[in-house]
Design an enzyme around this catalytic site. Sequence first.
Site, mmCIF file in Angstrom:
data_model
loop_
_atom_site.group_PDB
_atom_site.id
_atom_site.type_symbol
_atom_site.label_atom_id
_atom_site.label_comp_id
_atom_site.label_asym_id
_atom_site.label_seq_id
_atom_site.Cartn_x
_atom_site.Cartn_y
_atom_site.Cartn_z
ATOM 1 N N TYR A 46 0.823 -1.218 0.000
ATOM 2 C CA TYR A 46 0.000 0.000 0.000
ATOM 3 C C TYR A 46 0.855 1.265 0.000
ATOM 4 O O TYR A 46 0.471 2.284 -0.558
ATOM 5 C CB TYR A 46 -0.886 0.034 1.249
ATOM 6 C CG TYR A 46 -2.244 -0.592 1.086
ATOM 7 C CD1 TYR A 46 -2.375 -1.945 0.818
ATOM 8 C CD2 TYR A 46 -3.402 0.160 1.228
ATOM 9 C CE1 TYR A 46 -3.621 -2.537 0.699
ATOM 10 C CE2 TYR A 46 -4.649 -0.407 1.105
ATOM 11 C CZ TYR A 46 -4.758 -1.764 0.845
ATOM 12 O OH TYR A 46 -5.991 -2.329 0.726
ATOM 13 N N LYS B 90 2.821 -15.134 2.934
ATOM 14 C CA LYS B 90 3.057 -15.907 1.714
ATOM 15 C C LYS B 90 4.557 -16.201 1.653
ATOM 16 O O LYS B 90 5.252 -15.892 0.676
ATOM 17 C CB LYS B 90 2.552 -15.086 0.508
ATOM 18 C CG LYS B 90 2.564 -15.825 -0.828
ATOM 19 C CD LYS B 90 1.548 -16.957 -0.926
ATOM 20 C CE LYS B 90 1.705 -17.696 -2.237
ATOM 21 N NZ LYS B 90 0.912 -18.931 -2.302
ATOM 22 N N ASP C 247 -3.196 -18.029 0.777
ATOM 23 C CA ASP C 247 -4.162 -18.719 -0.080
ATOM 24 C C ASP C 247 -4.902 -19.796 0.703
ATOM 25 O O ASP C 247 -6.114 -19.950 0.614
ATOM 26 C CB ASP C 247 -3.477 -19.304 -1.334
ATOM 27 C CG ASP C 247 -2.205 -20.081 -1.032
ATOM 28 O OD1 ASP C 247 -1.701 -20.009 0.102
ATOM 29 O OD2 ASP C 247 -1.705 -20.779 -1.944
ATOM 30 N N ASP D 25 -6.584 -6.697 4.144
ATOM 31 C CA ASP D 25 -7.686 -6.048 3.425
ATOM 32 C C ASP D 25 -8.609 -7.115 2.840
ATOM 33 O O ASP D 25 -9.826 -7.075 2.994
ATOM 34 C CB ASP D 25 -7.106 -5.170 2.310
ATOM 35 C CG ASP D 25 -8.195 -4.470 1.514
ATOM 36 O OD1 ASP D 25 -9.135 -3.944 2.135
ATOM 37 O OD2 ASP D 25 -8.103 -4.457 0.271
ATOM 38 N N ASP E 85 -12.486 -8.640 4.475
ATOM 39 C CA ASP E 85 -13.739 -8.625 3.698
ATOM 40 C C ASP E 85 -14.325 -10.034 3.648
ATOM 41 O O ASP E 85 -15.533 -10.234 3.780
ATOM 42 C CB ASP E 85 -13.496 -8.148 2.254
ATOM 43 C CG ASP E 85 -13.808 -6.669 2.071
ATOM 44 O OD1 ASP E 85 -13.691 -5.920 3.062
ATOM 45 O OD2 ASP E 85 -14.169 -6.265 0.950
HETATM 46 C C1 IPM Z 1 -10.543 -0.886 3.699
HETATM 47 C C2 IPM Z 1 -10.728 -0.328 2.313
HETATM 48 C C3 IPM Z 1 -9.558 0.576 1.993
HETATM 49 C C4 IPM Z 1 -8.304 -0.262 2.014
HETATM 50 C C5 IPM Z 1 -9.680 1.343 0.665
HETATM 51 C C6 IPM Z 1 -10.963 2.114 0.580
HETATM 52 C C7 IPM Z 1 -8.497 2.255 0.452
HETATM 53 O O1 IPM Z 1 -10.870 -1.352 1.385
HETATM 54 O O2 IPM Z 1 -10.473 -0.095 4.661
HETATM 55 O O3 IPM Z 1 -10.489 -2.100 3.833
HETATM 56 O O4 IPM Z 1 -7.948 -0.871 0.989
HETATM 57 O O5 IPM Z 1 -7.660 -0.324 3.062
HETATM 58 MG MG MG Z 2 -10.986 -3.257 2.263
#
Ligand code: IPM
Ligand code: MG
Length: 477
Positions: free
Chosen positions: A213, A299, A332, A356, A360
């Site tokens: 990042y 990884k 993975d 990240d 999710d």
């Molecule tokens: C998160 C989001 C952010 C990230 C984006 C919006 C920059 O996906 O907070 O998980 O990738 O960290």
């Molecule tokens: Mg995110």
Amino acid sequence: MKLPAALPTLLALAATVDRALAFAPTATTTNMHHRRRRPPSSSSSSSMMPPTPSSSSSTTTTTTALTAVTRKDSYSITLLPGDGIGPEIMSATVGVLSALTSRCGFELEFAEALIGGAAIDAVGDPFPDASLERCLSSDSVLLSCIGGYKWDSNPRELRPESGLLKMRKSMGLFANLRPAKVLDQLVDASTLRREVVEGVDVMVVRELTGDVYFGTPKGIDVVDGELWSSFLAFGRDDGVGGGSGVGIFVFGSQSYSSSGRKRVGYNNMIYREDEIERIARVAGDVASKRSGRLCSVDKANVLDVSQLWRDVVTEVISSEFADVELSHMYVDNAAMQLIRYPKQFDTIVTGNIFGDILSDEASMLVGSLGMLPSASIGDGIGPGVFEPCHGSAPDIAGTDKANPLALILSAAMMLRYDLDRDEEATILERSVEAVLDMKLRTADIKQEGDGCKLVGCIEMGKAVAEVVSTINSIVEV
Ligand code: IPM
Ligand code: MG
């Protein structure tokens, strides 16, 4: 592999690597006067957060990011409503917090600041200095969400996401805690089978200010002719040996002619040892307050940066957290195991990009991103930022369909981690569960035939606020 003789682009890039390596971790120094370090809360009995073990055999004396301002009667809170559904869920949450403060006899002084697309439209900067200053001078920060189609094709520095990343970096928020706990009331909201998700309680500790990042060099360059073939020779390690040491870039395996202009896009996945150490400490601390099981995800079978990650996490945990049982998993496999048998996980620690993605994924165990709070914290000197994991959902913005619960739960994390208000945090969390028990559901968590009432953001916020005002003193701390 030989370093190309005259390669201005590469030299410039290499210089950036040096700068990146020399870059000291951001530490905010404002607010020192009213913040203090405290040991991580030992009184939480909340169902949203890790239970406190009855006995602790931890040998650690390490400092951690789990800190707060001194408990006081009045706190200053910066609100960042952001974009899309952001303002709606913020106003629902402020209503809930007002009910909480009237009930509990303390004050929250709110001041709004700009971030994301709203800030781009207003002042041409996704996180203006004025917002940073306001955040740094407050006790804590509550953020809704940022982003929207409108700004998607802007140059990168004028995208809402850049504002979020700038905020994280400039406030030194290196640790992101993302709990994914499946509530009994919502077991059937998950797309996975009940027996797979029932009882799942995972905490993802994501490193937030490093990795690909923020690594340099990065960019999209146009290179041509001779320069291109040299660039490739420098940048690619074909895995046949000889590439180490200069294998900073790994490009695709496509071979190009040495004439004509070609574009190359690249980012640098990089971690300094001290960045890994400090997130490992936070994770060790979090894990020791939960079940003591910590899984570090990397990884390391492919990436050098992951090998360092694995080595350093092992060193920190084995030397400082005797009560934490550490395991390692490739990312993975972790992605697969989270779906196959999520109950095997308790605390997961991982880098920025893997975190990240995995956070999710973990949210889908819970049923909806609309339920997931998060805490971004730093060295405990400056304020933390508390925000839902979800995005700004521009498709439903302004329609009163948003789910405010993730932001309300983020406010609970703010009370607990930043404001030394554990009991009040628990009241908020229990109130959220109570409205779910009352069978109120926003669209994202409503199932067909579940016998629940579909409500909008405003009604959901009001319902939580009402419960907050009236709920019995349920806090057993
Ligand atoms: C998160 C989001 C952010 C990230 C984006 C919006 C920059 O996906 O907070 O998980 O990738 O960290
Ligand atoms: Mg995110």
